[in-house]
Design an enzyme around this catalytic site. Structure first.
Site, mmCIF file in Angstrom:
data_model
loop_
_atom_site.group_PDB
_atom_site.id
_atom_site.type_symbol
_atom_site.label_atom_id
_atom_site.label_comp_id
_atom_site.label_asym_id
_atom_site.label_seq_id
_atom_site.Cartn_x
_atom_site.Cartn_y
_atom_site.Cartn_z
ATOM 1 N N ASP A 401 29.486 39.570 37.441
ATOM 2 C CA ASP A 401 30.750 40.246 37.152
ATOM 3 C C ASP A 401 31.870 39.351 37.686
ATOM 4 O O ASP A 401 32.022 39.196 38.901
ATOM 5 C CB ASP A 401 30.740 41.615 37.863
ATOM 6 C CG ASP A 401 31.980 42.438 37.567
ATOM 7 O OD1 ASP A 401 33.003 41.849 37.164
ATOM 8 O OD2 ASP A 401 31.916 43.668 37.768
ATOM 9 N N HIS A 402 32.627 38.800 36.774
ATOM 10 C CA HIS A 402 33.622 37.797 37.191
ATOM 11 C C HIS A 402 34.803 38.422 37.945
ATOM 12 O O HIS A 402 35.607 37.726 38.548
ATOM 13 C CB HIS A 402 34.131 37.025 35.963
ATOM 14 C CG HIS A 402 34.579 35.629 36.281
ATOM 15 N ND1 HIS A 402 34.796 35.175 37.558
ATOM 16 C CD2 HIS A 402 34.836 34.579 35.470
ATOM 17 C CE1 HIS A 402 35.192 33.911 37.529
ATOM 18 N NE2 HIS A 402 35.213 33.518 36.280
ATOM 19 N N ARG A 403 34.882 39.739 37.938
ATOM 20 C CA ARG A 403 35.932 40.369 38.759
ATOM 21 C C ARG A 403 35.572 40.277 40.229
ATOM 22 O O ARG A 403 36.434 40.365 41.101
ATOM 23 C CB ARG A 403 36.068 41.853 38.382
ATOM 24 C CG ARG A 403 36.527 42.086 36.954
ATOM 25 C CD ARG A 403 36.400 43.546 36.581
ATOM 26 N NE ARG A 403 35.043 44.044 36.721
ATOM 27 C CZ ARG A 403 34.668 45.307 36.524
ATOM 28 N NH1 ARG A 403 35.578 46.205 36.195
ATOM 29 N NH2 ARG A 403 33.414 45.672 36.659
#
Ligand code: CAO
Length: 428
Positions: A401-403
């Protein structure tokens, strides 16, 4: 000879009154003896009221939301034999999915759905027809919440045992609708009439496939996925596995690379707390998770299931091998419980026994990372003397999850994991 009779609400036990939550018949309908005509919900339970005799409904005296008490008339009907005073069956607790065999649920679903009252049908949004032939299994709290939210539970897919609707299913249904209403939903893809181009056959999807599809879709559209691909040198791992094969045979377990991967991931996660965290809804905080429960994607005839191995760090390779076998078998036999599938902080999806060089696994929320594993491959490398030699490589594909995780952290993690897998004896 037909005579007019009244169906009165039987005793509710130690409860004074109950609310009508479903009316399942309408005037003019034929009634079968024992057929459920209404669902009423008291503070304590949801109850089905059955018809005491066969006949025809003359008039329905109750409506959704009515508070009724013992002796109130639910409907008038013309009974061919028994009069109203005939032995009236007591109301039955509404089916609790966990207690009800599937066949029984199926028998009840058809008549119930066929008899949904007009008033209920009116509540259905035009584009969201109720699922025909579907009985609703939900507890009083969920039914109450559905009424407060104005949701027809027949539209909600239950993810509990035997499709029982949970509060979370209801919340998810509302979230999905809100996403559509605010215009953030994806444009619909056209669905042409495929039969124009050749013979077709409609194959209904099973519940597991439907739930998996919904969750995978939700994850894919809600989480910005990035996949980091890496290769772990696996010569030492394969040599060790070969060495341990006789012991595995003696123990009657299948010692694939998976137990080593599970243990190696658990060790790698110790130094990478971000990868075992969860992002709070709203994105304002991370929840750090200091447990090492790891999910394992299992391909079953009914669809993809992800049982969770608990406390992987405290288990040795043999325990993990045995547990992988047990959980995979349980998944394939349809025996997993909701507990078996919850609590994971990270997931491994291995296609190594099948093939392929790399893939993009989909994150299993609320987790923030999933490791895909593909089939080992050999490559030629030059050794220190300049001679060519074979090297065995295990492909790793980490979707994150790039967040929560950036590319550098992901690359460090897969590098660290490859390092651990390169020294497999330390995992014993
Ligand atoms: N490279 C080379 N060989 C591998 C390997 C790899 N990465 N991983 C497994 N193998 C070998 C095993 O060692 C075994 O061979 P041996 O018996 O000779 O040792 C053979 O492949 C078959 O392994 P397996 O697939 O039966 O067992 P597993 O422990 O590797 O996997 C399980 C178990 C449950 C994960 C697997 O059966 C499964 O269901 N995989 C599919 C998961 C899936 O669908 N993921 C996709 C999700 S995204 O859509």
């Amino acid at each position: 000879m037909a005579e007019t009779a009244k169906l009165l609400l039987p005793s509710l036990g130690d409860v004074d009154s109950a609310e009508v939550v479903q009316v399942l018949v309408q005037a003019g309908e034929n009634l079968a003896e024992g057929q459920v005509v209404a669902l009423v919900e008291s503070e304590k339970a949801t109850l089905e009221v059955p018809a005491p005799a066969a006949g025809t409904v003359l008039s329905v005296q109750i409506a959704l939301g009515d508070q009724i008490k013992e002796g109130d008339c639910l409907l008038e009907y013309s009974a061919s034999t028994a009069s109203q005073s005939a032995q009236q069956p007591a109301p039955q607790p509404a089916p609790q999915a966990a207690q009800q065999p599937a066949s029984q649920a199926a028998q009840q679903s058809a008549p119930q759905a066929a008899q949904q009252s007009a008033s209920q049908a009116a509540q259905q949004p035009a584009q969201q027809p109720a699922r025909p032939g579907t009985a609703v299994y939900a507890g009083p709290a969920v039914r109450r919440l559905a009424r407060q939210l104005g949701v027809d539970l027949r539209q909600v897919t239950g993810t509990g045992i035997k499709s029982r609707i949970q509060a979370e299913d209801l919340h998810q249904w509302v979230r999905d609708r809100l996403a559509g209403a605010t215009g953030s939903a994806l444009p619909k893809t056209p669905f042409p009439d495929l039969s124009k181009h050749g013979p077709t056959q409609r194959v209904p999807l099973g519940r597991i496939s439907q739930v998996a599809a919904r969750r995978l879709h939700a994850s894919w559209v809600n989480i910005p996925h990035v996949t980091q691909h890496d290769l772990a040198v696996a010569d030492a791992l394969e040599a060790l596995r070969k060495e341990l094969k006789p012991e595995a045979k003696r123990r009657e377990v299948s010692l694939t690379p998976l137990p080593f991967l599970l243990r190696a991931c658990a060790e790698a996660l110790v130094d990478f707390p971000l990868l075992r965290s969860a992002l709070e809804p709203g994105g304002e905080a991370l929840i750090r998770r200091d447990s090492y429960h790891i999910g394992l994607a299992v391909d079953t005839p009914d669809g993809l299931l992800v049982p969770v191995l608990r406390d992987v760090r405290t288990k040795d390779i043999w325990q993990l091998a045995e547990e992988c076998g047990t959980l995979a078998a349980k998944a394939r036999q349809g025996g997993l419980t909701p507990d078996d599938m919850s609590g994971g902080v990270f997931t491994i999806s291995s296609l190594g026994g099948i093939g392929g060089t790399a893939f993009t696994p989909i994150i299993n929320p609320p987790e923030v990372a999933v490791l895909g594993v593909s089939k080992m491959q050999t490559r030629l490398v030059r050794d220190a003397e300049g001679d060519f030699a074979d090297e065995l490589l295990l492909p790793l594909s980490l979707s994150y999850d790039h967040r929560v995780i950036n590319g550098a952290e992901a690359a460090r993690f897969t590098g660290h994991l490859a390092g651990i897998l390169g020294e497999p004896r330390r995992l014993l």
